[in-house]
Design an enzyme around this catalytic site. Structure first.
Site, PDB file in Angstrom:
ATOM      1  N   PRO A 187       0.767  -1.247  -0.082  1.00 22.89           N
ATOM      2  CA  PRO A 187       0.093   0.200   0.046  1.00 22.89           C
ATOM      3  C   PRO A 187       0.901   1.235  -0.022  1.00 22.89           C
ATOM      4  CG  PRO A 187      -0.027  -0.912   2.103  1.00 22.89           C
ATOM      5  CD  PRO A 187       0.710  -1.939   1.266  1.00 22.89           C
ATOM      6  N   ASN A 188       0.479   2.300  -0.752  1.00 23.28           N
ATOM      7  CA  ASN A 188       0.812   3.737  -0.921  1.00 23.28           C
ATOM      8  C   ASN A 188       2.140   3.649  -1.638  1.00 23.28           C
ATOM      9  OD1 ASN A 188      -1.254   4.628   0.801  1.00 23.28           O
ATOM     10  ND2 ASN A 188      -0.064   3.853   2.500  1.00 23.28           N
TER      11      ASN A 188
ATOM     12  N   ARG B 274       5.464  10.970  -2.441  1.00 21.83           N
ATOM     13  CA  ARG B 274       4.936  10.599  -1.018  1.00 21.83           C
ATOM     14  C   ARG B 274       6.173  10.813  -0.282  1.00 21.83           C
ATOM     15  NH1 ARG B 274       4.904   4.632   1.182  1.00 21.83           N
ATOM     16  NH2 ARG B 274       3.905   4.940   3.384  1.00 21.83           N
TER      17      ARG B 274
ATOM     18  N   TYR C 267      11.126   8.862   1.595  1.00 23.43           N
ATOM     19  CA  TYR C 267      11.299   7.800   0.563  1.00 23.43           C
ATOM     20  C   TYR C 267      11.926   8.144  -0.452  1.00 23.43           C
ATOM     21  CZ  TYR C 267       7.836   5.758   3.796  1.00 23.43           C
ATOM     22  OH  TYR C 267       7.135   5.205   4.817  1.00 23.43           O
TER      23      TYR C 267
ATOM     24  N   ASN D 183       8.044  -5.603  -0.725  1.00 26.58           N
ATOM     25  CA  ASN D 183       7.978  -4.357   0.138  1.00 26.58           C
ATOM     26  C   ASN D 183       6.448  -4.418   0.588  1.00 26.58           C
ATOM     27  OD1 ASN D 183       7.689  -2.118   1.658  1.00 26.58           O
ATOM     28  ND2 ASN D 183       8.994  -0.700   0.175  1.00 26.58           N
TER      29      ASN D 183
ATOM     30  N   ALA E 236       3.186  -0.818   5.206  1.00 18.06           N
ATOM     31  CA  ALA E 236       2.677  -0.723   6.433  1.00 18.06           C
ATOM     32  C   ALA E 236       2.216  -2.118   6.813  1.00 18.06           C
ATOM     33  CB  ALA E 236       1.391   0.317   6.555  1.00 18.06           C
TER      34      ALA E 236
ATOM     35  N   GLU F  26      12.921  -9.481   2.113  1.00 21.39           N
ATOM     36  CA  GLU F  26      11.832  -8.419   2.404  1.00 21.39           C
ATOM     37  C   GLU F  26      12.761  -6.908   2.146  1.00 21.39           C
ATOM     38  OE1 GLU F  26      11.368  -8.412   6.638  1.00 21.39           O
ATOM     39  OE2 GLU F  26       9.966  -6.558   6.717  1.00 21.39           O
TER      40      GLU F  26
ATOM     41  N   HIS G 195      12.581  -2.451   2.218  1.00 19.86           N
ATOM     42  CA  HIS G 195      12.005  -1.164   2.738  1.00 19.86           C
ATOM     43  C   HIS G 195      12.861  -0.247   2.228  1.00 19.86           C
ATOM     44  CE1 HIS G 195       9.117  -3.184   5.012  1.00 19.86           C
ATOM     45  NE2 HIS G 195      10.052  -4.162   5.476  1.00 19.86           N
ATOM     46  N   LEU G 196      12.471   0.825   1.711  1.00 31.44           N
ATOM     47  CA  LEU G 196      13.159   2.141   1.015  1.00 31.44           C
ATOM     48  C   LEU G 196      13.669   2.723   2.500  1.00 31.44           C
ATOM     49  CD1 LEU G 196      10.349   2.973  -0.993  1.00 31.44           C
ATOM     50  CD2 LEU G 196      12.378   3.028  -1.940  1.00 31.44           C
TER      51      LEU G 196
ATOM     52  N   ARG H 149      12.911   4.401  12.853  1.00 32.96           N
ATOM     53  CA  ARG H 149      11.749   5.177  12.765  1.00 32.96           C
ATOM     54  C   ARG H 149      10.759   4.729  14.062  1.00 32.96           C
ATOM     55  NH1 ARG H 149       9.199   4.885   7.017  1.00 32.96           N
ATOM     56  NH2 ARG H 149       8.097   6.766   7.951  1.00 32.96           N
TER      57      ARG H 149
ATOM     58  N   ARG I  57       7.053   0.567  13.748  1.00 32.43           N
ATOM     59  CA  ARG I  57       7.810   0.268  12.547  1.00 32.43           C
ATOM     60  C   ARG I  57       8.802  -0.736  12.684  1.00 32.43           C
ATOM     61  NH1 ARG I  57       5.277   3.447   8.456  1.00 32.43           N
ATOM     62  NH2 ARG I  57       4.913   5.567   9.293  1.00 32.43           N
TER      63      ARG I  57
HETATM   64  C1  DQA Z   1       8.206   1.002   4.147  1.00 27.37           C
HETATM   65  C2  DQA Z   1       8.151   1.293   5.345  1.00 27.37           C
HETATM   66  C3  DQA Z   1       6.765   0.949   6.077  1.00 27.37           C
HETATM   67  O1  DQA Z   1       7.049   1.252   7.347  1.00 27.37           O
HETATM   68  C4  DQA Z   1       5.693   2.086   5.744  1.00 27.37           C
HETATM   69  O2  DQA Z   1       4.522   1.963   6.126  1.00 27.37           O
HETATM   70  C5  DQA Z   1       5.723   1.988   4.039  1.00 27.37           C
HETATM   71  C6  DQA Z   1       7.118   2.288   3.231  1.00 27.37           C
HETATM   72  C7  DQA Z   1       9.487   1.513   3.247  1.00 27.37           C
HETATM   73  O3  DQA Z   1       9.634   1.034   2.024  1.00 27.37           O
HETATM   74  O4  DQA Z   1      10.255   2.248   3.886  1.00 27.37           O
HETATM   75  O5  DQA Z   1       4.758   1.905   3.463  1.00 27.37           O
HETATM   76  O6  DQA Z   1       7.689  -0.366   3.775  1.00 27.37           O
END
Ligand code: DQA
Length: 148
Positions: free
Chosen positions: A11-12, A19, A24, A75, A78, A99, A101-102, A108, A112
């Site tokens: 998501p997102n 964003r 990011y 990725n 959330a 896995e 994550h950016l 953080r 998270r």
């Molecule tokens: C994320 C880190 C997550 O905590 C966050 O909710 C994201 C992006 C990252 O790529 O850093 O949506 O997965």
């Protein structure tokens, strides 16, 4: 037949580029896809690159990957921090998973720091921005060529 890898974004992440660029970066998901495609070519991989904002849709894509892909780069956004269902989907299909994550989720907010994905992944790459996807492709290539 070249090995195929599913690169799945949660998501997102469709909003990358605009964003929270201070967190990011300004790279878009289309940029990441393009870079993954050229990296995959150098590794001799085929890739399927997908994004969904829905937990159920992500689970369906993981189920469909069984028998079609040799590995998964995920990725989960959330859902990383909340989704036992995604964790179970990965266990169910038994696909080697990296896995990504950016951002560095460990420096953080405390919510998270927990990742359900890590419990079933080969490993986690975080904090290196879009380059993390390239690292994940290398990690998966290493694993698939020399399984532990
Ligand atoms: C994320 C880190 C997550 O905590 C966050 O909710 C994201 C992006 C990252 O790529 O850093 O949506 O997965």
């Amino acid at each position: 037949m070249p090995l195929s890898v599913l690169i799945l974004n949660g998501p997102n992440l469709n909003l990358l580029g605009t964003r929270q660029p201070e967190v990011y970066g300004t790279t878009t998901l289309a940029d990441i896809e393009r870079d993954c495609r050229s990296k995959a070519e150098t590794l001799g991989f085929e890739i399927e690159f997908r994004q969904s904002n829905g937990e159920g849709a992500l689970i369906d894509l993981i189920h469909a990957a069984r028998g079609r892909h040799a590995g998964l780069i995920l990725n989960a956004g959330a859902y990383t921090h909340t989704s036992i269902a995604l964790m179970d989907a990965i266990s169910s299909v038994e696909l080697p998973t990296v896995e990504v994550h950016l951002s560095n989720i460990h420096r953080r907010e405390p919510f998270r720091h927990q990742s359900y994905i890590s419990k079933v992944a080969l490993g986690q790459i975080c904090g290196f921005g879009a380059f993390g996807y390239q690292m994940a492709l290398d990690a998966l290539a290493h694993h698939l060529r020399r399984p532990a």
